[in-house]
Design an enzyme around this catalytic site. Structure first.
Site, short mmCIF file in Angstrom:
data_model
loop_
_atom_site.label_atom_id
_atom_site.label_comp_id
_atom_site.label_asym_id
_atom_site.label_seq_id
_atom_site.Cartn_x
_atom_site.Cartn_y
_atom_site.Cartn_z
N TRP A 153 0.81 -1.22 0.00
CA TRP A 153 0.00 0.00 0.00
C TRP A 153 0.84 1.27 0.00
O TRP A 153 0.31 2.35 -0.23
CB TRP A 153 -0.91 0.03 1.23
CG TRP A 153 -0.20 -0.28 2.52
CD1 TRP A 153 -0.21 -1.46 3.19
CD2 TRP A 153 0.66 0.62 3.26
NE1 TRP A 153 0.59 -1.38 4.31
CE2 TRP A 153 1.13 -0.12 4.37
CE3 TRP A 153 1.07 1.93 3.11
CZ2 TRP A 153 1.99 0.42 5.33
CZ3 TRP A 153 1.93 2.48 4.04
CH2 TRP A 153 2.37 1.73 5.14
N ASN A 154 2.15 1.17 0.27
CA ASN A 154 2.88 2.44 0.49
C ASN A 154 3.20 3.18 -0.79
O ASN A 154 3.37 4.41 -0.79
CB ASN A 154 4.11 2.19 1.34
CG ASN A 154 5.15 1.33 0.67
OD1 ASN A 154 4.82 0.51 -0.18
ND2 ASN A 154 6.40 1.51 1.05
N PRO A 214 -3.22 -5.86 -5.68
CA PRO A 214 -2.72 -4.74 -4.89
C PRO A 214 -3.14 -4.89 -3.43
O PRO A 214 -3.93 -5.79 -3.10
CB PRO A 214 -3.39 -3.53 -5.53
CG PRO A 214 -4.64 -4.06 -6.14
CD PRO A 214 -4.39 -5.48 -6.50
N GLY A 240 6.74 -6.33 -0.47
CA GLY A 240 6.05 -6.26 0.82
C GLY A 240 6.99 -6.63 1.94
O GLY A 240 8.21 -6.56 1.80
N GLU A 280 10.94 -8.08 -3.27
CA GLU A 280 11.38 -6.76 -2.79
C GLU A 280 10.81 -6.61 -1.39
O GLU A 280 9.62 -6.36 -1.23
CB GLU A 280 10.86 -5.67 -3.72
CG GLU A 280 11.43 -5.73 -5.13
CD GLU A 280 12.88 -5.31 -5.19
OE1 GLU A 280 13.49 -5.45 -6.26
OE2 GLU A 280 13.42 -4.82 -4.16
N CYS A 290 10.32 1.56 2.15
CA CYS A 290 11.20 0.40 2.40
C CYS A 290 12.66 0.81 2.53
O CYS A 290 13.43 0.17 3.23
CB CYS A 290 11.06 -0.60 1.26
SG CYS A 290 11.48 0.10 -0.34
N1 LIG Z 1 11.78 -3.69 -1.10
C1 LIG Z 1 10.83 -2.94 -1.65
O1 LIG Z 1 10.91 -2.51 -2.82
C2 LIG Z 1 9.61 -2.59 -0.84
C3 LIG Z 1 8.77 -1.62 -1.34
C4 LIG Z 1 7.64 -1.29 -0.59
C5 LIG Z 1 7.37 -1.91 0.63
N2 LIG Z 1 8.20 -2.86 1.06
C6 LIG Z 1 7.97 -3.50 2.34
O2 LIG Z 1 6.57 -3.78 2.52
C7 LIG Z 1 6.23 -3.67 3.89
C8 LIG Z 1 5.06 -2.71 4.05
O3 LIG Z 1 4.01 -3.04 3.16
P1 LIG Z 1 2.78 -3.91 3.66
O4 LIG Z 1 2.44 -3.60 5.07
O5 LIG Z 1 1.71 -3.81 2.62
O6 LIG Z 1 3.43 -5.38 3.59
P2 LIG Z 1 2.67 -6.76 3.70
O7 LIG Z 1 3.71 -7.78 3.47
O8 LIG Z 1 1.84 -6.84 4.90
O9 LIG Z 1 1.65 -6.76 2.44
C9 LIG Z 1 2.14 -6.68 1.15
C10 LIG Z 1 1.12 -7.31 0.21
O10 LIG Z 1 1.01 -8.68 0.52
C11 LIG Z 1 -0.34 -9.02 0.71
N3 LIG Z 1 -0.40 -10.14 1.66
C12 LIG Z 1 -0.29 -10.10 3.00
N4 LIG Z 1 -0.36 -11.37 3.51
C13 LIG Z 1 -0.52 -12.21 2.45
C14 LIG Z 1 -0.67 -13.61 2.28
N5 LIG Z 1 -0.65 -14.47 3.33
N6 LIG Z 1 -0.82 -14.12 1.02
C15 LIG Z 1 -0.82 -13.29 -0.04
N7 LIG Z 1 -0.69 -11.95 0.03
C16 LIG Z 1 -0.54 -11.42 1.27
C17 LIG Z 1 -0.99 -7.76 1.20
O11 LIG Z 1 -2.39 -7.80 0.97
C18 LIG Z 1 -0.29 -6.73 0.32
O12 LIG Z 1 -0.90 -6.71 -0.94
C19 LIG Z 1 7.45 -3.14 4.59
O13 LIG Z 1 8.16 -4.19 5.20
C20 LIG Z 1 8.28 -2.54 3.45
O14 LIG Z 1 9.66 -2.53 3.75
C21 LIG Z 1 9.35 -3.22 0.37
O1 LIG Z 2 9.04 1.73 -0.44
C1 LIG Z 2 9.24 1.35 -1.52
C2 LIG Z 2 9.77 2.07 -2.71
O2 LIG Z 2 10.50 1.12 -3.47
C3 LIG Z 2 10.60 3.25 -2.35
S1 LIG Z 2 11.19 4.10 -3.76
O3 LIG Z 2 10.18 5.13 -4.10
O4 LIG Z 2 11.34 3.13 -4.87
O5 LIG Z 2 12.47 4.69 -3.36
#
Ligand SMILES: NC(=O)c1ccc[n+]([C@@H]2O[C@H](COP(=O)([O-])OP(=O)(O)OC[C@H]3O[C@@H](n4cnc5c(N)ncnc54)[C@H](O)[C@@H]3O)[C@@H](O)[C@H]2O)c1
Ligand SMILES: O=C[C@H](O)CS(=O)(=O)O
Length: 474
Positions: A147-148, A172, A225, A247, A281
């Site tokens: 969602w972020n 999503p 996520g 990611e 992230c």
């Molecule tokens: N590395 C990157 O590029 C990146 C980018 C953005 C966010 N993130 C990470 O994402 C996290 C924050 O986002 P969040 O709270 O949405 O993460 P999350 O892992 O809770 O959810 C991410 C996605 O996974 C889905 N999901 C959750 N549980 C699931 C399951 N059991 N089966 C299938 N899908 C499932 C959610 O509905 C959502 O669409 C942070 O840890 C952040 O660091 C990483």
């Molecule tokens: O949080 C996740 C994004 O990947 C950050 S960025 O906009 O790509 O830097």
């Protein structure tokens, strides 16, 4: 009330149930979306599988033409897309506009890059044989996104996947489905053939996830996520040995050496810590400041934090909005309380705000220690945790002492030191003397428990091809 549907096989689909979408700033109902569920995911995979042969047989130029139309429609509608994103996610409209253009850049760049998916003619090892390789799209790609960044985390996957000739199914986050559906509306207008892009929304994330990770028609699964969910989904992909890219979470160190330019360090720290209310992230998570410049850094950071304007995303001049939901606020409050109980000091903030139940004050803590939860866990909120260090070897050791390895930041005007530290830090991405480094032209991704694979750059294109080796007897 506004009703939204899932986009499957080039058509808009209702469902028996719906899920509400609300503005995190004030809880206002924005609309309701059809709850597609696992059945919707099955239909989406079937559609993507049926569309793959024709789409993959298009030339790179034909795919590029459609993708460039999609890119232009996104840019032409970026104000509306930014408003939709801000309302459902909470970030200030100016930040949302930046995300829309950043997200669109992946479509533009990969529409061009797919024209360079070269194979090789290999000097043969045997005069009776001729060897070459060709690159072919992997097939149906399933995507689960957070969602972020509800726009860019989709286009960062869909852009290269579609450019390579793959078809995509996207789930999503439930909190922010409207940005994904708006992208589909524009994809349809751009002429992306039916079934090439599909979006399924659902409250049953686990049920949808099982389809997207275990259906044999899906060739590759790509997830953005948390690390915890990523590990679960990786395990689910094993049953059909899917290609994967992950990611995941981060715990970024932000290191300020005694030879840093202080204004640069402060500006970079503000950008990496308080963008999207810290829900990023690659957000700075641990701030290590050399003891000789610590007090100056804290005083200047505190002054900048005091200058942040908190409010609704659409309010003029607002530079920080709410967090996505209440439990995120409660968790940040817990981290503050844990740190203070262990001796940390609140320099500014440290409490929830009266703007609404999802608002937390931008906060600076000093006297933090590596043993505190705030240094061990991904904060994912507007909370700057500052600690001192004495020498280079010590701070490198401390910065590396985490299971995460996504991004790191090095503030130093000494080029020799910057090179030494970049080489010594165990992270996928390292920014020196800047806070925002993400771009479609370079590989974004982490090591250790921050992920597998890369998004962006030539490495990001390769994720969506198989390399086939052909040997011809002559
Ligand atoms: N590395 C990157 O590029 C990146 C980018 C953005 C966010 N993130 C990470 O994402 C996290 C924050 O986002 P969040 O709270 O949405 O993460 P999350 O892992 O809770 O959810 C991410 C996605 O996974 C889905 N999901 C959750 N549980 C699931 C399951 N059991 N089966 C299938 N899908 C499932 C959610 O509905 C959502 O669409 C942070 O840890 C952040 O660091 C990483
Ligand atoms: O949080 C996740 C994004 O990947 C950050 S960025 O906009 O790509 O830097």
């Amino acid at each position: 009330m506004l009703k939204f549907q899932n986009y499957i096989d080039g058509e808009w689909h209702d469902a028996a149930d719906t899920v509400d979408v609300r503005d995190p700033a004030n809880g206002e109902l924005l609309g309701s979306v059809a709850d597609g569920g696992a059945a919707g995911a099955e239909a989406a995979v079937a559609a993507a599988s049926a569309a793959f042969p024709a789409w993959s047989r298009c030339t790179a130029g034909e795919r590029a033409t459609v993708l460039k139309r999609w890119y232009q429609l996104i840019v032409d509608n970026s104000d509306d897309l930014a408003l939709i994103l801000s309302l459902e996610q909470g970030k200030p409209v100016a930040e949302a506009k930046g995300e829309i253009l950043y997200g669109a850049s992946f479509i533009e760049w990969f529409a061009e890059e797919c024209r360079r998916a070269y194979g090789q003619t290999i000097p043969t090892h045997n005069a009776a044989m001729r060897l070459n390789t060709i690159r072919q799209p992997v097939g149906v790609v399933s995507c689960i996104t957070p969602w972020n960044f509800p726009n860019a985390m989709i286009t960062r996957k869909a852009g290269p996947a579609l450019a390579a000739g793959c078809t995509v199914v996207i789930k999503p986050a439930l909190e922010t489905p409207l940005s994904a559906l708006a992208l589909c509306q524009l994809a349809e207008e751009a002429g992306l053939p039916k079934g090439t892009i599909n979006v399924v929304i659902g409250s049953d994330a686990a049920g949808i996830g099982k389809v997207l990770t275990q259906d044999p028609r899906v060739a590759k699964f790509t997830f953005t996520g948390s690390t915890a969910v990523g590990k679960l989904l990786m395990s689910q992909c094993a049953s059909t040995v899917k290609k994967m890219s992950m990611e995941l979470g981060g715990n970024a160190p932000f290191i300020v050496f005694d030879d840093a330019d202080m204004d640069t360090a402060i500006s970079a720290c503000m950008a990496t810590k308080f963008r999207n209310a810290g829900q990023v992230c690659v957000a700075t998570n641990r701030i290590y400041v050399h003891e000789s410049v610590h007090d100056e850094f804290v005083e200047k950071l505190r002054a900048q934090v005091a200058g942040l304007k908190i409010g609704h995303a659409t309010e003029a001049g607002v530079t920080m909005g709410p967090m996505i939901y209440r439990r995120a606020v409660d968790r940040v409050q817990e981290l503050v309380q844990d740190a203070v109980a262990a001796g940390a000091k609140i320099e500014i903030g440290g409490e929830q705000l009266a703007n609404g139940e999802n608002y937390f004050a931008p906060t600076v803590l000093t006297g933090v220690m590596d043993t505190m939860r705030i240094a061990q866990e991904e904060i994912f909120g507007p909370l700057a945790a500052v600690q001192k260090f004495s020498d280079e070897d010590e701070v490198i050791r401390r910065a590396n002492e985490t299971p995460y390895g996504l991004a790191a930041y090095v503030m130093s005007e000494n080029i020799r030191r910057a090179n030494r530290v970049v080489e010594a830090l165990d992270y996928g991405m390292i920014a020196c003397n800047t806070g925002v480094f993400s771009t479609a032209v370079a590989p974004f991704g982490g090591v250790k428990e921050s992920g597998i694979g890369r998004e962006g750059g030539v490495e990001g294109m390769a994720e969506f091809y198989e390399t086939k080796y052909a040997c011809f007897g002559v």
